[in-house]
Scaffold this motif. Structure first.
Motif, mmCIF file in Angstrom:
data_model
loop_
_atom_site.group_PDB
_atom_site.id
_atom_site.type_symbol
_atom_site.label_atom_id
_atom_site.label_comp_id
_atom_site.label_asym_id
_atom_site.label_seq_id
_atom_site.Cartn_x
_atom_site.Cartn_y
_atom_site.Cartn_z
ATOM 1 N N VAL A 246 -6.330 11.485 1.959
ATOM 2 C CA VAL A 246 -6.718 11.259 0.571
ATOM 3 C C VAL A 246 -5.892 10.148 -0.052
ATOM 4 C CG1 VAL A 246 -6.842 12.296 -1.734
ATOM 5 C CG2 VAL A 246 -7.495 13.643 0.283
ATOM 6 N N LEU A 247 -4.571 10.157 0.216
ATOM 7 C CA LEU A 247 -3.652 9.315 -0.536
ATOM 8 C C LEU A 247 -3.153 8.087 0.213
ATOM 9 C CD1 LEU A 247 -1.482 12.150 -2.126
ATOM 10 C CD2 LEU A 247 -3.291 10.823 -3.235
ATOM 11 N N LEU A 248 -2.958 8.183 1.516
ATOM 12 C CA LEU A 248 -2.366 7.096 2.281
ATOM 13 C C LEU A 248 -3.320 6.641 3.373
ATOM 14 C CD1 LEU A 248 1.288 8.435 2.732
ATOM 15 C CD2 LEU A 248 0.490 6.719 1.089
ATOM 16 N N ASP A 249 -3.264 5.337 3.688
ATOM 17 C CA ASP A 249 -4.036 4.831 4.815
ATOM 18 C C ASP A 249 -3.523 5.449 6.106
ATOM 19 O OD1 ASP A 249 -5.339 3.257 3.010
ATOM 20 O OD2 ASP A 249 -4.473 1.358 3.682
ATOM 21 N N GLY A 250 -4.401 5.599 7.034
ATOM 22 C CA GLY A 250 -4.045 6.086 8.360
ATOM 23 C C GLY A 250 -5.102 5.583 9.297
ATOM 24 N N THR A 251 -5.972 6.497 9.753
ATOM 25 C CA THR A 251 -7.159 6.070 10.476
ATOM 26 C C THR A 251 -8.200 5.707 9.429
ATOM 27 O OG1 THR A 251 -6.593 7.662 12.182
ATOM 28 C CG2 THR A 251 -8.778 6.705 12.287
ATOM 29 N N GLY A 252 -8.318 4.421 9.184
ATOM 30 C CA GLY A 252 -9.195 3.959 8.118
ATOM 31 C C GLY A 252 -8.503 3.982 6.775
ATOM 32 N N PRO A 253 -9.071 3.310 5.791
ATOM 33 C CA PRO A 253 -8.493 3.300 4.447
ATOM 34 C C PRO A 253 -8.552 4.684 3.823
ATOM 35 C CG PRO A 253 -10.663 2.295 4.437
ATOM 36 C CD PRO A 253 -10.321 2.532 5.869
ATOM 37 N N ASN A 254 -7.581 4.981 2.959
ATOM 38 C CA ASN A 254 -7.523 6.300 2.325
ATOM 39 C C ASN A 254 -8.778 6.569 1.497
ATOM 40 O OD1 ASN A 254 -6.912 5.779 -0.739
ATOM 41 N ND2 ASN A 254 -5.520 4.402 0.351
ATOM 42 N N ALA A 255 -8.998 7.833 1.196
ATOM 43 C CA ALA A 255 -10.237 8.237 0.523
ATOM 44 C C ALA A 255 -10.405 7.565 -0.823
ATOM 45 C CB ALA A 255 -10.267 9.758 0.365
ATOM 46 N N MET A 256 -9.313 7.384 -1.555
ATOM 47 C CA MET A 256 -9.428 6.753 -2.856
ATOM 48 C C MET A 256 -9.796 5.274 -2.726
ATOM 49 S SD MET A 256 -9.063 9.304 -4.724
ATOM 50 C CE MET A 256 -9.211 8.411 -6.266
ATOM 51 N N ALA A 257 -9.274 4.614 -1.694
ATOM 52 C CA ALA A 257 -9.555 3.197 -1.497
ATOM 53 C C ALA A 257 -10.995 2.962 -1.069
ATOM 54 C CB ALA A 257 -8.605 2.622 -0.453
ATOM 55 N N ARG A 258 -11.586 3.908 -0.358
ATOM 56 C CA ARG A 258 -12.948 3.721 0.129
ATOM 57 C C ARG A 258 -14.000 4.410 -0.736
ATOM 58 N NH1 ARG A 258 -14.817 7.757 4.024
ATOM 59 N NH2 ARG A 258 -13.314 9.433 4.354
#
Length: 406
Positions: A246-258
């Motif tokens: 939700v908050l930080l990028d990891g596998t793919g952009p974070n939920a808020m960013a996408r």
């Protein structure tokens, strides 16, 4: 009597349209029928070197609604250079496990009337509409020919579906003999249809929504189960990314960013189901214990993000339903302890609090082990204590009240 100029115009309007054209005066809005969340591809998720020059990529997807006027959405969202497609076709696939086409079903895809399209860096691009009678849950084959593909590609690695490639322009080949396979989707982010009186349900989530543990080409994710229960009345658009947070990028952009691209820009979306946050909890303590203050900040951050999602979706008239987080005690990768379970319980309590979401889908209650509620039910465990098996996904898909999606 009509003047000559007026008569000419009237005759032009009455002329039959080409098979790949759409009526200019169509009244129904465009609505998503299928989708996949895009991310930058790295390592083995990319197409191999042999597939980057003069290659045709054939991908099989399954829209969950019917229609007779379609267009596809292509994505270069994470590319570092313009993406050039030389030729493209759309057809019915003979089966989800095979790249051959239903005889006579292939139609060319055009872009402003042309075969070739250049998609700018960071952009999506829609094809021209095509006429094709499609029933809900038909398998469609999208074939794309590239003269050259960049190293940095956009796609969706967790397709749970097989794609196929051959060198050369093979967009019309049937059979697609000798193709190399790969279980990823590339540059294909949506199928849209003109539909009246129907909308789309978007599911925003991580690998549990993406379907890890489901059957490759089996279409047995929980979202597929839900789509079949809806019987084509609404599309279900799966925007899950494995490992997503939700908050930080990891596998793919974070939920808020996408969120804008994967939810708000989806045409015709009327309902949103959010099931995400377990990776935020797991990553907090994966490498070392965290202080109590860090646990409290994580819970506050995730729930604040949920509130943002609800507010922004409501501004577009979208109803938002919160899915409670599934148990994950015993997972070796995250090795969660009591503090992580307390975080999950705190987030689920927030989700269940009336007024935070429009409604709650209590996946936790359905999927937990009655004897050990902090563990996944063994009957639904895919083997790693966090991802469901097909039986578990079936239980999840059946846990969603269809009354919520009217």
């Amino acid at each position: 009597m009509l003047r000559p100029a007026v008569l000419t115009a009237a005759l032009a309007l009455a002329a039959p349209l080409p098979a790949t054209a759409a009526p200019a005066a169509a009244q129904c809005p465009w609505t998503a029928a299928w989708g996949s969340s895009q991310m930058p591809l790295n390592g083995d998720d990319r197409l191999p070197e042999a597939a980057r020059r003069d290659v045709t990529l054939r991908q099989i997807v399954r829209p969950s609604t019917a229609g007779s006027e379609l267009r596809i959405r292509l994505s270069n969202a994470f590319g570092e250079a313009p993406l050039v497609i030389e030729n493209a076709t759309l057809a019915r696939a003979a089966s989800p496990q095979h790249p051959d086409l239903t005889a006579g079903s292939s139609v060319p895809l055009r872009f402003d009337g042309k075969d070739r399209v250049v998609i700018p860096t960071g952009a999506d691009w829609l094809s021209d509409p095509v006429r094709m009678a499609v029933s809900a849950f038909d398998d469609l084959a999208v074939s794309l020919h590239f003269a050259a593909l960049p190293v940095q590609q956009t796609g969706h690695p967790g397709s749970r579906a097989t794609s196929y490639w051959l060198n050369g322009d093979r967009t019309n080949d049937n059979p697609f003999a000798g193709a190399t396979t790969t279980d990823h989707w590339y540059m294909l982010s949506g199928i849209e249809m003109r539909r009246c009186g129907a909308g789309a349900v978007v599911t925003l989530g991580d690998s549990i929504t993406d379907g890890r543990g489901s059957t490759t080409n089996g279409n047995d994710r929980w979202t597929d189960v839900l789509a079949r229960r809806l019987s084509g009345k609404r599309a279900v658009v799966n925007q899950g990314i494995g490992g997503n947070r939700v908050l930080l990028d990891g596998t793919g952009p974070n939920a808020m960013a996408r969120f804008d691209r994967d939810v708000l820009s989806v045409p015709g979306v009327t309902h949103l189901i959010v099931l995400e946050g377990i990776n935020d909890i797991g990553m907090l303590t994966r490498d070392a214990p965290a202080a109590p203050e860090a646990h409290a900040a994580l819970v506050a951050g995730v729930t604040a993000a949920y509130r943002q999602i609800v507010e922004r979706a409501h501004a577009r008239g979208i109803k938002v339903y919160g899915g409670t987080l599934l148990p994950f005690m015993g997972m070796e990768y995250y090795h969660p302890a009591a503090a992580s379970e307390a975080d999950r319980q705190a987030i689920n309590a927030w989700i269940r609090t009336p007024g935070h979401f429009d409604a709650v889908i209590d996946f936790d209650a359905v999927m937990r082990d009655p004897a050990r509620p902090d563990h996944l039910n063994p009957a639904y465990d895919g083997g790693d204590a966090i991802h469901p098996n097909p039986a578990g996904y079936k239980a999840m898909g059946e846990a969603v009240s269809l009354h919520l999606l009217k």
